[in-house]
Every structure is written in C-alpha cells, then in structure tokens.
Motif scaffolding. Sequence first.
Motif, PDB file in Angstrom:
ATOM      1  N   SER A 134      40.110  37.260  56.051  1.00 46.76           N
ATOM      2  CA  SER A 134      40.611  38.398  54.475  1.00 46.76           C
ATOM      3  C   SER A 134      39.006  39.427  55.429  1.00 46.76           C
ATOM      4  O   SER A 134      37.859  39.236  55.407  1.00 46.76           O
ATOM      5  CB  SER A 134      40.681  37.491  53.439  1.00 46.76           C
ATOM      6  OG  SER A 134      39.096  37.141  53.247  1.00 46.76           O
ATOM      7  N   MET A 135      38.609  40.232  54.559  1.00 47.42           N
ATOM      8  CA  MET A 135      38.121  41.171  54.566  1.00 47.42           C
ATOM      9  C   MET A 135      37.658  41.735  53.082  1.00 47.42           C
ATOM     10  O   MET A 135      39.049  42.412  52.580  1.00 47.42           O
ATOM     11  CB  MET A 135      37.811  41.898  55.666  1.00 47.42           C
ATOM     12  CG  MET A 135      36.772  42.685  55.791  1.00 47.42           C
ATOM     13  SD  MET A 135      36.324  43.789  56.859  1.00 47.42           S
ATOM     14  CE  MET A 135      37.168  45.669  57.055  1.00 47.42           C
ATOM     15  N   ARG A 136      36.224  42.333  52.230  1.00 44.66           N
ATOM     16  CA  ARG A 136      36.968  42.901  51.047  1.00 44.66           C
ATOM     17  C   ARG A 136      34.974  43.426  50.875  1.00 44.66           C
ATOM     18  O   ARG A 136      34.146  42.791  50.899  1.00 44.66           O
ATOM     19  CB  ARG A 136      37.872  42.524  50.065  1.00 44.66           C
ATOM     20  CG  ARG A 136      36.357  41.088  49.549  1.00 44.66           C
ATOM     21  CD  ARG A 136      36.982  40.338  48.173  1.00 44.66           C
ATOM     22  NE  ARG A 136      35.854  39.200  47.911  1.00 44.66           N
ATOM     23  CZ  ARG A 136      34.884  39.511  47.077  1.00 44.66           C
ATOM     24  NH1 ARG A 136      35.960  40.575  45.868  1.00 44.66           N
ATOM     25  NH2 ARG A 136      34.400  38.658  46.167  1.00 44.66           N
ATOM     26  N   LYS A 137      35.903  44.248  49.841  1.00 43.21           N
ATOM     27  CA  LYS A 137      34.173  44.703  49.487  1.00 43.21           C
ATOM     28  C   LYS A 137      34.102  44.524  47.577  1.00 43.21           C
ATOM     29  O   LYS A 137      34.843  44.837  47.399  1.00 43.21           O
ATOM     30  CB  LYS A 137      34.138  46.790  49.805  1.00 43.21           C
ATOM     31  CG  LYS A 137      32.531  46.737  48.952  1.00 43.21           C
ATOM     32  CD  LYS A 137      32.719  48.373  49.725  1.00 43.21           C
ATOM     33  CE  LYS A 137      31.336  49.606  49.287  1.00 43.21           C
ATOM     34  NZ  LYS A 137      30.956  50.778  49.387  1.00 43.21           N
ATOM     35  N   ASP A 138      33.229  43.949  47.422  1.00 35.87           N
ATOM     36  CA  ASP A 138      33.119  43.461  46.159  1.00 35.87           C
ATOM     37  C   ASP A 138      31.994  44.603  45.155  1.00 35.87           C
ATOM     38  O   ASP A 138      31.857  45.776  45.442  1.00 35.87           O
ATOM     39  CB  ASP A 138      32.483  41.846  46.060  1.00 35.87           C
ATOM     40  CG  ASP A 138      30.766  42.337  45.980  1.00 35.87           C
ATOM     41  OD1 ASP A 138      30.373  43.514  46.079  1.00 35.87           O
ATOM     42  OD2 ASP A 138      30.092  41.338  46.137  1.00 35.87           O
ATOM     43  N   ILE A 139      32.312  44.410  43.849  1.00 37.42           N
ATOM     44  CA  ILE A 139      31.933  45.528  42.902  1.00 37.42           C
ATOM     45  C   ILE A 139      30.543  45.654  42.828  1.00 37.42           C
ATOM     46  O   ILE A 139      29.976  47.076  42.525  1.00 37.42           O
ATOM     47  CB  ILE A 139      31.958  45.320  41.442  1.00 37.42           C
ATOM     48  CG1 ILE A 139      31.485  43.467  40.970  1.00 37.42           C
ATOM     49  CG2 ILE A 139      33.003  45.140  41.210  1.00 37.42           C
ATOM     50  CD1 ILE A 139      31.099  43.272  39.884  1.00 37.42           C
ATOM     51  N   PHE A 140      29.121  45.072  43.518  1.00 36.20           N
ATOM     52  CA  PHE A 140      28.225  45.400  43.976  1.00 36.20           C
ATOM     53  C   PHE A 140      28.081  46.027  45.935  1.00 36.20           C
ATOM     54  O   PHE A 140      26.653  46.697  46.036  1.00 36.20           O
ATOM     55  CB  PHE A 140      27.209  43.706  44.130  1.00 36.20           C
ATOM     56  CG  PHE A 140      26.911  43.396  42.907  1.00 36.20           C
ATOM     57  CD1 PHE A 140      26.813  43.683  41.607  1.00 36.20           C
ATOM     58  CD2 PHE A 140      27.908  41.995  43.136  1.00 36.20           C
ATOM     59  CE1 PHE A 140      26.849  42.343  40.489  1.00 36.20           C
ATOM     60  CE2 PHE A 140      28.509  41.096  42.004  1.00 36.20           C
ATOM     61  CZ  PHE A 140      27.670  41.136  40.571  1.00 36.20           C
TER      62      PHE A 140
END
Length: 211
Positions: free
Chosen positions: A143-149
């Motif tokens: 998995s790869m994601r960009k968070d709210i920060f």
Amino acid sequence: MKKYLIYLLLAIFSLQASAQSIDFDVFGNLQYESKDRRYKAYLRKDVFDKLIFTDNNNNEITFNKKYLDLYYPNILKEDRKRMFFFRNLINTYRVDCKYVATYSVDIFDKVVIEDNRNNSVVMATDIFDNPTYEEKKNNVNTSMRKDIFGDWEYKSNGEKATLKKDIFGKWNYNDSNGNKFEFSTNTWSSLQYKYGSEENIFHYLVNEFLY
C-alpha cells in the motif's frame, strides 16, 4: 555505424511485418494471426464500449469504457491508437496462458485491476483528494498513501518507508532498511524537475533504496 543501421532496418521491418499481420474483420474488430498460424488474437468492442482482448491461449483481458477514457482517451474512435494498443497486448500475453484480467473504474471512481490469479490493484483518492494505492500480488499486500498532513507512507511485506516534510519545509525520507535522507531545497527542486511529482519521487526512492 553500419551495424547500428542494420539493427534499425531490422527493427523497422519487424514492426512493418507485425503491422501487416493485424487487420480489421467485417465488424470492425481487430484480429491477428502469426505467420505459422499457431497464434491468433482478437480485440473486439462490445455493446458497452468495452475492449476485450482474447487469444487462442485462452487469455482474456477486459478494459471497461471508464478505464479506457481515463488512460487511453479516444482509443475507441481512433483506429491507429487501437491497433497500437492491440499490438502491445499481443506482445505481452502471447507467452501467457489462461490469464483473465479486468481493468475497470467503479462507481466510486476507483481504478480496479483484478485477475484470476488472486492479484489485484486498487487506486483511488481519499476524502481529502489524496491518492491511495493498494496492491495484492503473490499473496503480498502493498500500500502507498498520502495522509492529511501531506506525508507519504509505503508498506509491503513488513517493509516500510515514509516521505515527510519537517517544520522547516525540508523533505525527509526514512525506510525500514535504515536509510535516512534530508533533502535540501535545491536537491528537492532537482528531483521535482526530473520526476514531476511527490508521488513519482517517492516511487523512485522506494525502488532505489528499499529494494
């Protein structure tokens, strides 16, 4: 120089020969037959504007319209694009057998790729419009994601990597192999120029240093 010219001419001849082996049937669908007649492949459009690739190795690859519109705009209208697409599919799957896969975009605008070997890819955006990527391949979840920060995180088979911006505006990369990098403004600008986006930079760093 002559040697390279010969290779170039052979490559051009090969492409021309391949192109001549592909033609349209009476329904406007593409078909291919190898010179020895051992391999046959087809690319047809169904009533829902899906493109379906099949061959005599029992492979079947389906691309729904929303997926085609997203990644191959106008391919349903342009014969040349469709022929090039077909040629790539032939080169990819002629050595495979009984492979079935579907490329689609669901009602939530998630890109979903699934096959009959228990592999899958799901690409989407979260409620903050940040990209997410989930993959299952050979029983390994990635998995790869960009968070709210604005921080990037990658996980796969126990391995982990992050790409974060600190309070001073500098980007930092860390991974489970013990790699740690802090990028200066000039270095980060160079990476952006070369790879185009944060996501592409993160992909490069993970591929280069985690594996």
